[in-house]
Design a protein around this motif. Structure first.
Motif, PDB file in Angstrom:
ATOM      1  N   THR A 191      42.751  34.561  26.395  1.00  0.00           N
ATOM      2  CA  THR A 191      42.922  35.551  27.462  1.00  0.00           C
ATOM      3  C   THR A 191      41.566  36.050  27.938  1.00  0.00           C
ATOM      4  O   THR A 191      41.309  36.168  29.137  1.00  0.00           O
ATOM      5  N   ALA A 192      40.679  36.345  26.986  1.00  0.00           N
ATOM      6  CA  ALA A 192      39.340  36.834  27.343  1.00  0.00           C
ATOM      7  C   ALA A 192      38.538  35.758  28.065  1.00  0.00           C
ATOM      8  O   ALA A 192      37.802  36.061  29.014  1.00  0.00           O
ATOM      9  N   ARG A 193      38.672  34.512  27.660  1.00  0.00           N
ATOM     10  CA  ARG A 193      37.957  33.420  28.349  1.00  0.00           C
ATOM     11  C   ARG A 193      38.393  33.319  29.812  1.00  0.00           C
ATOM     12  O   ARG A 193      37.567  33.185  30.708  1.00  0.00           O
ATOM     13  N   ARG A 194      39.700  33.382  30.042  1.00  0.00           N
ATOM     14  CA  ARG A 194      40.204  33.325  31.428  1.00  0.00           C
ATOM     15  C   ARG A 194      39.712  34.526  32.233  1.00  0.00           C
ATOM     16  O   ARG A 194      39.319  34.395  33.387  1.00  0.00           O
ATOM     17  N   PHE A 195      39.759  35.707  31.606  1.00  0.00           N
ATOM     18  CA  PHE A 195      39.274  36.902  32.286  1.00  0.00           C
ATOM     19  C   PHE A 195      37.799  36.764  32.652  1.00  0.00           C
ATOM     20  O   PHE A 195      37.406  37.056  33.781  1.00  0.00           O
ATOM     21  N   LEU A 196      36.982  36.335  31.695  1.00  0.00           N
ATOM     22  CA  LEU A 196      35.543  36.207  31.954  1.00  0.00           C
ATOM     23  C   LEU A 196      35.250  35.228  33.085  1.00  0.00           C
ATOM     24  O   LEU A 196      34.392  35.491  33.936  1.00  0.00           O
ATOM     25  N   ASP A 197      35.950  34.122  33.122  1.00  0.00           N
ATOM     26  CA  ASP A 197      35.764  33.168  34.220  1.00  0.00           C
ATOM     27  C   ASP A 197      36.056  33.832  35.559  1.00  0.00           C
ATOM     28  O   ASP A 197      35.295  33.708  36.517  1.00  0.00           O
ATOM     29  N   ALA A 198      37.181  34.546  35.631  1.00  0.00           N
ATOM     30  CA  ALA A 198      37.561  35.208  36.876  1.00  0.00           C
ATOM     31  C   ALA A 198      36.596  36.340  37.220  1.00  0.00           C
ATOM     32  O   ALA A 198      36.179  36.494  38.375  1.00  0.00           O
ATOM     33  N   TRP A 199      36.194  37.132  36.227  1.00  0.00           N
ATOM     34  CA  TRP A 199      35.268  38.258  36.438  1.00  0.00           C
ATOM     35  C   TRP A 199      33.938  37.757  36.978  1.00  0.00           C
ATOM     36  O   TRP A 199      33.415  38.275  37.970  1.00  0.00           O
ATOM     37  N   HIS A 200      33.386  36.743  36.339  1.00  0.00           N
ATOM     38  CA  HIS A 200      32.093  36.217  36.793  1.00  0.00           C
ATOM     39  C   HIS A 200      32.201  35.612  38.191  1.00  0.00           C
ATOM     40  O   HIS A 200      31.263  35.704  38.978  1.00  0.00           O
ATOM     41  N   SER A 201      33.327  35.029  38.510  1.00  0.00           N
ATOM     42  CA  SER A 201      33.536  34.500  39.855  1.00  0.00           C
ATOM     43  C   SER A 201      33.546  35.633  40.888  1.00  0.00           C
ATOM     44  O   SER A 201      32.897  35.536  41.936  1.00  0.00           O
ATOM     45  N   VAL A 202      34.267  36.703  40.604  1.00  0.00           N
ATOM     46  CA  VAL A 202      34.309  37.852  41.520  1.00  0.00           C
ATOM     47  C   VAL A 202      32.917  38.438  41.706  1.00  0.00           C
ATOM     48  O   VAL A 202      32.482  38.702  42.830  1.00  0.00           O
ATOM     49  N   VAL A 203      32.193  38.628  40.604  1.00  0.00           N
ATOM     50  CA  VAL A 203      30.861  39.238  40.680  1.00  0.00           C
ATOM     51  C   VAL A 203      29.892  38.337  41.431  1.00  0.00           C
ATOM     52  O   VAL A 203      29.146  38.798  42.299  1.00  0.00           O
ATOM     53  N   SER A 204      29.886  37.045  41.121  1.00  0.00           N
ATOM     54  CA  SER A 204      28.899  36.150  41.748  1.00  0.00           C
ATOM     55  C   SER A 204      29.176  35.922  43.229  1.00  0.00           C
ATOM     56  O   SER A 204      28.259  35.781  44.021  1.00  0.00           O
ATOM     57  N   THR A 205      30.459  35.921  43.620  1.00  0.00           N
ATOM     58  CA  THR A 205      30.797  35.710  45.032  1.00  0.00           C
ATOM     59  C   THR A 205      30.924  37.031  45.790  1.00  0.00           C
ATOM     60  O   THR A 205      31.009  37.016  47.019  1.00  0.00           O
ATOM     61  N   ARG A 206      30.939  38.146  45.041  1.00  0.00           N
ATOM     62  CA  ARG A 206      31.110  39.476  45.625  1.00  0.00           C
ATOM     63  C   ARG A 206      32.437  39.564  46.391  1.00  0.00           C
ATOM     64  O   ARG A 206      32.556  40.276  47.382  1.00  0.00           O
ATOM     65  N   ASP A 207      33.424  38.861  45.897  1.00  0.00           N
ATOM     66  CA  ASP A 207      34.761  38.844  46.494  1.00  0.00           C
ATOM     67  C   ASP A 207      35.591  39.942  45.827  1.00  0.00           C
ATOM     68  O   ASP A 207      36.505  39.672  45.044  1.00  0.00           O
ATOM     69  N   PHE A 208      35.275  41.188  46.156  1.00  0.00           N
ATOM     70  CA  PHE A 208      35.878  42.326  45.475  1.00  0.00           C
ATOM     71  C   PHE A 208      37.348  42.535  45.834  1.00  0.00           C
ATOM     72  O   PHE A 208      38.044  43.297  45.172  1.00  0.00           O
ATOM     73  N   ALA A 209      37.837  41.844  46.840  1.00  0.00           N
ATOM     74  CA  ALA A 209      39.265  41.906  47.171  1.00  0.00           C
ATOM     75  C   ALA A 209      40.105  41.332  46.030  1.00  0.00           C
ATOM     76  O   ALA A 209      41.295  41.648  45.916  1.00  0.00           O
ATOM     77  N   ARG A 210      39.503  40.511  45.183  1.00  0.00           N
ATOM     78  CA  ARG A 210      40.209  39.918  44.039  1.00  0.00           C
ATOM     79  C   ARG A 210      40.259  40.835  42.817  1.00  0.00           C
ATOM     80  O   ARG A 210      40.940  40.534  41.840  1.00  0.00           O
ATOM     81  N   LEU A 211      39.545  41.962  42.857  1.00  0.00           N
ATOM     82  CA  LEU A 211      39.492  42.849  41.695  1.00  0.00           C
ATOM     83  C   LEU A 211      40.859  43.345  41.223  1.00  0.00           C
ATOM     84  O   LEU A 211      41.107  43.355  40.007  1.00  0.00           O
ATOM     85  N   PRO A 212      41.766  43.768  42.106  1.00  0.00           N
ATOM     86  CA  PRO A 212      43.046  44.283  41.596  1.00  0.00           C
ATOM     87  C   PRO A 212      43.790  43.301  40.696  1.00  0.00           C
ATOM     88  O   PRO A 212      44.498  43.728  39.777  1.00  0.00           O
TER      89      PRO A 212
END
Length: 138
Positions: free
Chosen positions: A12-33
């Motif tokens: 679960t944490a691995r999947r979260f980290l992949d998604a978190w780093h993607s949001v941060v690196s692309t600055r696609d904050f619409a995906r945060l929720p």
């Protein structure tokens, strides 16, 4: 924190980290929720009391994200669904160091996030930017 390095990340944490780093690196904050639990709690040095709820936490994290320069995660410590992510960035030309302490719920969403930030003058610059963003309705 006993046992912090005793185990690696859960799936679960691995999947979260992949998604978190993607949001941060692309600055696609619409995906945060999608990464935040409905009853999430944010503790940050900008606020005396914790902020609660998916929408509030997502809005505040996004506001910080657009206030910072590029964010670089330097180190990660993960034990099960508990994460400590050390980062560096800039704000108004100031070098900033910080740590995100994240607890995930059973679905892999942020249940609790606590942010630590230094130096104090960077925190003051962030406060000014966040107040302006929130006043503008962002």
């Amino acid at each position: 924190m006993p046992g912090l390095l005793a185990s690696g990340p859960s799936e679960t944490a691995r999947r979260f980290l992949d998604a978190w780093h993607s949001v941060v690196s692309t600055r696609d904050f619409a995906r945060l929720p999608d990464l935040i639990a409905e009853d999430a709690e944010l503790r940050a040095p900008l606020y005396w009391k914790p902020r609660q709820g998916r929408d509030t936490v997502a809005r505040l994290i996004a506001g910080v994200g657009v206030s910072f320069g590029p964010l670089i995660y330097e180190r990660e410590w993960v034990s099960g669904d508990e994460l400590a992510l050390e980062f560096r960035t800039t704000i108004d030309g100031l070098e900033v160091k910080g740590i995100d302490l994240i607890t995930l719920d059973e679905t892999g969403r942020i249940k609790r996030i606590e942010v630590m930030l230094r130096p104090p003058n960077a925190l003051q610059a962030l406060r000014a930017k966040m107040e302006a963003l929130l006043a503008a309705g962002s």
